[in-house]
Design a protein around this motif. Structure first.
Motif, short mmCIF file in Angstrom:
data_model
loop_
_atom_site.label_atom_id
_atom_site.label_comp_id
_atom_site.label_asym_id
_atom_site.label_seq_id
_atom_site.Cartn_x
_atom_site.Cartn_y
_atom_site.Cartn_z
N TYR A 26 -14.34 -3.62 -6.11
CA TYR A 26 -13.47 -3.09 -4.93
C TYR A 26 -14.22 -1.16 -4.16
O TYR A 26 -14.20 -1.75 -3.10
CB TYR A 26 -12.89 -1.78 -6.62
N ALA A 27 -15.34 -1.13 -4.61
CA ALA A 27 -16.11 -0.23 -3.83
C ALA A 27 -17.26 -0.78 -2.70
O ALA A 27 -17.15 -1.02 -1.18
CB ALA A 27 -17.02 0.71 -4.03
N GLY A 28 -17.79 -2.38 -3.64
CA GLY A 28 -18.40 -3.31 -2.63
C GLY A 28 -17.94 -3.86 -1.79
O GLY A 28 -18.28 -4.56 0.14
N SER A 29 -16.12 -4.62 -1.64
CA SER A 29 -15.65 -5.36 -0.60
C SER A 29 -14.44 -5.64 -0.72
O SER A 29 -13.45 -5.66 0.56
CB SER A 29 -16.13 -7.13 -1.49
N LEU A 30 -13.64 -4.94 -1.69
CA LEU A 30 -12.06 -5.17 -1.99
C LEU A 30 -11.44 -4.44 -1.12
O LEU A 30 -10.48 -4.87 -0.55
CB LEU A 30 -11.33 -4.81 -3.20
N ASN A 32 -12.84 -3.03 1.76
CA ASN A 32 -12.70 -3.51 2.97
C ASN A 32 -11.71 -5.27 3.33
O ASN A 32 -11.77 -5.13 4.66
CB ASN A 32 -14.31 -3.98 3.14
N ARG A 33 -11.42 -5.27 2.41
CA ARG A 33 -11.06 -6.96 2.42
C ARG A 33 -9.22 -6.41 2.88
O ARG A 33 -8.83 -6.95 3.74
CB ARG A 33 -10.55 -7.54 1.13
N VAL A 34 -8.69 -5.53 2.14
CA VAL A 34 -7.73 -4.60 2.01
C VAL A 34 -7.37 -3.95 3.49
O VAL A 34 -6.53 -4.44 4.99
CB VAL A 34 -7.49 -4.16 1.24
N ALA A 35 -8.20 -3.49 4.31
CA ALA A 35 -8.46 -3.06 5.95
C ALA A 35 -8.58 -3.83 6.65
O ALA A 35 -7.80 -3.13 7.50
CB ALA A 35 -9.69 -1.75 5.47
N LEU A 36 -9.70 -5.34 6.64
CA LEU A 36 -9.75 -5.42 7.49
C LEU A 36 -8.26 -6.47 7.74
O LEU A 36 -8.72 -7.42 8.75
CB LEU A 36 -11.04 -6.43 7.13
N GLY A 77 -3.69 -4.86 -2.82
CA GLY A 77 -2.87 -4.92 -1.88
C GLY A 77 -3.43 -5.93 -0.77
O GLY A 77 -3.05 -5.93 0.07
N ILE A 78 -4.24 -6.64 -1.07
CA ILE A 78 -4.50 -8.49 -0.82
C ILE A 78 -2.75 -9.03 -0.21
O ILE A 78 -2.57 -8.50 -1.03
CB ILE A 78 -5.26 -9.26 -1.59
N ASP A 79 -2.30 -8.38 0.85
CA ASP A 79 -1.41 -9.74 1.14
C ASP A 79 -1.54 -10.95 1.52
O ASP A 79 -2.23 -11.10 2.20
CB ASP A 79 -0.97 -8.45 2.67
N PRO A 80 -1.12 -12.02 0.35
CA PRO A 80 -0.81 -13.36 0.87
C PRO A 80 -0.12 -13.38 2.88
O PRO A 80 -0.23 -15.11 2.64
CB PRO A 80 -0.39 -14.06 -0.05
N ALA A 81 0.60 -12.76 3.47
CA ALA A 81 0.90 -13.19 4.44
C ALA A 81 0.12 -12.64 5.39
O ALA A 81 0.24 -13.52 6.43
CB ALA A 81 1.85 -12.71 5.11
N GLU A 82 -0.71 -12.26 4.87
CA GLU A 82 -1.83 -12.19 6.19
C GLU A 82 -3.47 -12.96 5.51
O GLU A 82 -4.34 -12.81 6.87
CB GLU A 82 -2.26 -10.52 6.64
N THR A 83 -3.78 -12.94 4.99
CA THR A 83 -4.81 -12.68 4.21
C THR A 83 -4.31 -14.77 3.08
O THR A 83 -3.96 -15.03 2.16
CB THR A 83 -5.77 -12.59 3.36
#
Length: 339
Positions: A26-30, A32-36, A77-83
């Motif tokens: 979560y700290a290292g990547s997750l 950031n993935r949600v934000a980007l 919070g990864i959104d499959p409509a966006e990612t």
């Protein structure tokens, strides 16, 4: 559907599904993935084929963890409509690219890759290195270029893999005579590897020093209580060290009130602040962070058919993207094509 007119920068990231994800992920990547995911075209790869390079004796471990990792993605919070979330083994174009790229790299270069050298030592392979593991950088190059990604979030220790990807890209582009494949840039997070709760360099499921994203309130409480602090800070009145103190490292990673954390650090350094007070604050921070993630994860885990359908849809979209890249590359290299 894959849209070739989407001009947003392309990010490829992902995980080997060998177990549920934890706070280090979560700290290292997750997060950031949600934000980007709204500002970038993001592909999230469940790298099950790569996971087999050192789990071939237990393929069921990889299979059963594909959905576990997908639950974690959606819970944070990864959104499959966006990612686009996709499964590596269901993308045959990536295997074809890997085989092709093996002709453009030497065994010596693979053995010199610092990331691979370190991982070989950690696993005790010595000279009994699985060929798939040695060729991991080539497989990753295929993943990155298959999606024509220009940004790849990785830890600092993984940067040599991106460098080797770019070497392969440059050699192929020279062979073709034009810039068909883009080079990728490593996106290294400001916060490095999160240490385990025992103070070891890396939080790891295998070492039992990780806090999973699905941790219960009791699990979180117990993990924080056994966290490594300053061994010389025996009494609250004693001056303590913040550097190397796992509790403060976690507060730096997850606490939102930076001023309050800075004040705690100052008090701890000069003496007058006990370890249990700092740990109670960290526990409050982690309980607040993980409670909604845990609840969302439980809902997704209760409907695996829905999550599996999301994976199918994302993989079909990714297949279009990667097969288009292979078709371009075949034509550019002058390979024989049956039509």
């Amino acid at each position: 559907m894959y849209s070739p007119i989407d001009s947003r920068p392309v990010i490829l990231t992902g995980d080997r599904p060998t177990g549920p994800l934890h706070l280090g992920h979560y700290a290292g990547s997750l997060r950031n993935r949600v934000a980007l995911q709204h500002s970038h075209r993001q592909y999230l790869l469940l790298a099950d084929t790569q996971a087999l390079t050192d789990n071939a004796d237990d393929p069921d471990r990889v299979r059963r963890n594909v959905l576990e990792v997908a639950f974690d993605y959606l819970a944070v919070g990864i959104d499959p409509a966006e990612t686009t979330i996709c499964l590596q083994s269901a993308l045959p174009a990536l295997a074809e690219l890997t085989l092709l790229y093996l002709n453009f790299v030497t065994v010596g270069r693979l053995e010199r890759n610092p990331t691979i050298k370190t991982e070989i030592q950690l696993r005790g392979f010595e000279r009994d290195i699985p060929a798939g593991f040695l060729c991991y950088p080539v497989s990753q190059a295929a993943d990155i270029t298959g999606f024509k990604a220009t940004i790849v979030p990785v830890g600092e220790d993984q940067a040599p893999l991106i460098e080797q990807t770019n070497e392969i890209v440059r050699r192929l582009n020279r062979q073709i005579g034009r810039e068909l494949l883009p080079e990728a840039e490593a996106m290294i997070p400001a916060i490095g590897r999160l240490p385990g709760v025992d103070g070891k360099a890396k939080m790891s499921k295998s070492q039992g020093n990780a806090i999973p994203l699905s941790a219960s309130p009791d699990d979180i409480r117990e993990a924080v209580r056994r966290m490594y602090t300053d061994p010389d800070h025996l009494h609250a009145a004693d001056p303590g060290k913040v550097e190397g103190n796992v509790v403060f490292t976690y507060l730096d990673a997850f606490a939102e009130d930076r001023d309050f954390v800075d004040e705690m650090k100052a008090r701890y350094r000069r003496g007058g602040l006990g370890d249990m007070t700092v740990k109670r604050h960290l526990e409050d921070v982690l309980q607040a962070l993980l409670a909604p993630i845990r609840e969302r994860r439980a809902r997704y885990a209760g409907d695996p058919a829905y999550v599996l359908d999301l994976l199918r849809q994302g993989t079909l979209k990714a297949r279009e993207r990667t097969e288009a890249t292979v078709a371009e590359l075949r034509a550019a290299l002058g390979l024989f094509i049956l039509t």
